[in-house]
Design an enzyme around this catalytic site. Structure first.
Site, mmCIF file in Angstrom:
data_model
loop_
_atom_site.group_PDB
_atom_site.id
_atom_site.type_symbol
_atom_site.label_atom_id
_atom_site.label_comp_id
_atom_site.label_asym_id
_atom_site.label_seq_id
_atom_site.Cartn_x
_atom_site.Cartn_y
_atom_site.Cartn_z
ATOM 1 N N GLU A 173 -28.386 10.860 2.815
ATOM 2 C CA GLU A 173 -27.676 11.128 1.559
ATOM 3 C C GLU A 173 -26.235 11.604 1.731
ATOM 4 O O GLU A 173 -25.903 12.766 1.455
ATOM 5 C CB GLU A 173 -28.458 12.154 0.727
ATOM 6 C CG GLU A 173 -29.864 11.693 0.396
ATOM 7 C CD GLU A 173 -30.589 12.605 -0.583
ATOM 8 O OE1 GLU A 173 -30.095 13.697 -0.871
ATOM 9 O OE2 GLU A 173 -31.662 12.214 -1.058
ATOM 10 N N GLU A 411 -37.401 8.508 0.122
ATOM 11 C CA GLU A 411 -37.725 9.752 -0.583
ATOM 12 C C GLU A 411 -37.952 9.473 -2.048
ATOM 13 O O GLU A 411 -37.239 8.658 -2.645
ATOM 14 C CB GLU A 411 -36.569 10.761 -0.518
ATOM 15 C CG GLU A 411 -36.597 11.664 0.649
ATOM 16 C CD GLU A 411 -35.450 12.667 0.621
ATOM 17 O OE1 GLU A 411 -35.146 13.196 -0.463
ATOM 18 O OE2 GLU A 411 -34.880 12.901 1.681
HETATM 19 C C1 PNW Z 1 -32.857 15.359 -1.530
HETATM 20 N N1 PNW Z 1 -29.297 16.253 -6.904
HETATM 21 O O1 PNW Z 1 -31.825 16.155 -2.001
HETATM 22 C C2 PNW Z 1 -32.933 15.710 -0.054
HETATM 23 O O2 PNW Z 1 -32.853 14.615 0.823
HETATM 24 C C3 PNW Z 1 -34.066 16.612 0.310
HETATM 25 O O3 PNW Z 1 -33.732 17.322 1.472
HETATM 26 C C4 PNW Z 1 -34.412 17.505 -0.869
HETATM 27 O O4 PNW Z 1 -35.340 18.485 -0.553
HETATM 28 C C5 PNW Z 1 -34.919 16.595 -1.971
HETATM 29 O O5 PNW Z 1 -33.982 15.586 -2.301
HETATM 30 C C6 PNW Z 1 -35.316 17.308 -3.242
HETATM 31 O O6 PNW Z 1 -34.211 17.952 -3.809
HETATM 32 C C7 PNW Z 1 -31.271 16.132 -3.242
HETATM 33 O O7 PNW Z 1 -28.818 17.347 -7.277
HETATM 34 C C8 PNW Z 1 -30.731 17.314 -3.699
HETATM 35 O O8 PNW Z 1 -29.209 15.223 -7.599
HETATM 36 C C9 PNW Z 1 -30.084 17.366 -4.924
HETATM 37 C C10 PNW Z 1 -29.965 16.211 -5.655
HETATM 38 C C11 PNW Z 1 -30.498 15.015 -5.177
HETATM 39 C C12 PNW Z 1 -31.146 14.971 -3.972
#
Ligand code: PNW
Length: 521
Positions: A173, A411
């Site tokens: 990401e 994911e």
């Molecule tokens: C992903 N947003 O993160 C990550 O790859 C993981 O490590 C994390 O635990 C998981 O999603 C759940 O949050 C994100 O704010 C964090 O849109 C924030 C966002 C998207 C993905």
């Protein structure tokens, strides 16, 4: 009347759960591990909810045998996890020593997975940059230095593990690395123009520089793997991008444009697909300003014109030689996706393309169930649309994409509202999460069978409740409940539901069939 036969997953489809090193390992100062930017960031008061850190997390560095046994009991075919750069090279740099204990840990772990028939999917970087590199030269802000160090680190990993690891993900990401780490300042290293939040940083320039560095470092690691390792190790390598489906709030032209712009700044431009008369019709690129910061650059070899229009000379550029290296630098499209946003024109948030996001439809109804985190609602139709869009867009012959396209969904998951405050027996009946996965698995099967999208794997996030970054431990994404006092693991209803679903939809692989003895024994 007989029920219609179940539509199965393709042969050799891999499924399993996903995690990341910093979110689960703990043991942050054990066996020579160096510090990462998340170790330091989490210790600054106010940066994480209740000041929680990753010092213990789910204690998986110590409990790894138990974790592998649980994965095996779940019957997963694959497991996606990440390597901690600062466990392998504690100071991170190309002239810094490699830590044999770090290599030994992951060697044992990978061997144990394979002994249990579980295919490792390894993320090389899931946000835990060695702190020393941040201090030495500003980490991701220094494209040339960080690229050399990252490529050296990946070389160490390919050499140590590549005989057994055949699925590599370079970076998790990049949007989150750049925007959340250097724009909003809510993730490590927490840089931002907001002086109440951060003593230094410039949110108007740094995120775009960091995204540029991440793409360049990724492309160079892929070049290394393809030239020096792939011929003998025969694995696949690519990146994993986050991106959620975007729908116009209503049919006003400015809101249709807003949905396009939102995704220009993230992965791609799904609204363009909505506008296109059919999936097979090439999109009108001049109208739709092409797509996505990371997806367009990596798969197609350019930055979206709309980003350039908005950012002007704040948007860095590559030389022709660099673009040649970046274009096609992923063997597949690794897709992390959680939700769908309704998009309205007129927002002033540059990080999402000056678009307002909402979950509330014009008639006042919500798109879906609300998760514990504000940014997530359950809307499986959007998941199917995104799978279709990505599958079809990056196969368009007009773009001469030479890569072979496969799409691991790396994911996808849901955090049940209030789960952390429930008694254990209630938390284990995670009906909202079951509902979410019922929707996404139906979309997965529809995308594969009805829409012909080539999807090869699926990894719900997450195997365990774990350190949810700035949200600490209060937001739980696991299909396995973790009691943080005892570190005991408890399968939730969602784990059981997914295991059953994947069993019912499995097509036996030739590899699973034990050869029949031709000679009586
Ligand atoms: C992903 N947003 O993160 C990550 O790859 C993981 O490590 C994390 O635990 C998981 O999603 C759940 O949050 C994100 O704010 C964090 O849109 C924030 C966002 C998207 C993905």
């Amino acid at each position: 009347m007989a029920l219609p036969p179940t539509r199965k997953l393709p042969k050799d489809f891999l499924w399993g759960f996903a995690t990341a090193s910093f979110q689960i390992e703990g043991s942050s100062d054990v066996d020579g591990r160096g510090k990462s930017i998340w170790d330091d960031f989490a210790k600054i008061p106010g940066k994480t909810l209740d000041g929680r850190s990753g010092d213990i997390a789910t204690d998986s560095y110590r409990l790894w045998k138990e974790d592998v046994a649980l994965l095996a009991a779940y019957g997963v075919k694959a497991y996606r996890f990440s390597l901690s750069w600062s466990r392998i090279i504690p100071l991170g740099g190309r002239n810094d020593p490699v830590n044999p204990k770090g290599i030994e840990f992951y060697n044992k772990f990978i061997d144990a997975l394979l002994e249990n028939g579980i295919t490792p999917f390894v993320t090389l970087y899931h946000w835990d940059l060695p702190q020393a590199l941040h201090e030495r030269y500003n980490g991701w802000l220094n494209k040339d230095e960080v690229t050399k160090d990252y490529v050296n680190y990946t070389r160490v990993c390919f050499e140590a593990f590549g005989d057994r690891v055949k699925h590599w993900l370079t970076i998790n990401e990049p949007w989150c690395v750049a925007i959340l780490g250097y724009g909003r300042g809510v993730f490590a290293p927490g840089r931002s123009s907001d002086r109440e939040r951060s003593p230094e940083g410039d949110s108007s320039t740094e995120p775009w520089i960091v995204g540029h560095s991440v793409i360049y470092a990724h492309a160079n690691a892929v070049k290394l793997y393809r030239e020096e390792f792939k011929p003998t190790q025969k694995g696949q390598i690519g990146i994993t991008l986050n991106g959620d489906w975007a729908m116009p709030y209503d049919d006003k032209p400015e809101n249709i444009d807003a949905a396009q712009h939102a995704l220009d700044f993230a992965i791609g431009n799904p609204a363009a697909f909505i506008l296109s008369p059919s999936a097979d019709t090439p999109l009108n690129f001049s109208r739709n300003s092409c797509t996505g910061w990371f997806a367009d650059s990596i798969y197609l070899g350019f930055y979206p014109p709309y980003m350039r229009e908005v950012l002007g000379d704040r948007m860095p550029d590559f030389t022709a030689d660099e673009w040649a290296l970046v274009k096609g630098s992923s063997d597949f499209y690794g897709m992390n996706t959680y939700t769908t946003n309704l998009c309205k024109a007129g927002g002033d948030d540059e990080f999402q393309g000056n678009v307002d996001y909402t979950f509330k439809r014009p008639d006042g109804t919500e798109l879906g169930n609300q998760a514990h985190c504000a940014w997530l609602q359950d809307y499986p139709e959007g998941f199917r649309s995104l799978l279709n869009y990505i599958g079809k867009r990056y196969k368009l012959p007009i773009l001469r994409v030479t890569i072979s396209f496969i799409s691991p969904v790396t994911e996808n998951g849901f955090a049940v509202k209030g789960e952390n405050d429930m008694p254990l027996e209630d938390a284990l009946v995670d009906n909202d999460r079951v509902h979410y996965f019922q929707g996404t698995t139906a979309s997965l099967i529809n995308a594969i069978h009805s829409d012909g999208v080539d999807i090869r794997s699926y990894f719900p996030w997450s195997f365990l409740d774990n350190f949810e970054w700035a949200d600490g431990y209060s937001t739980r994404f696991g299909v396995t409940y973790v009691d943080y006092e005892t570190q005991k693991r408890y399968p939730k209803a969602s784990a059981k539901w997914l295991i059953k679903w994947f069993k019912e939809h499995d097509t036996p692989s030739d590899k699973d069939i034990k050869p029949k003895a031709t000679v009586p024994v």
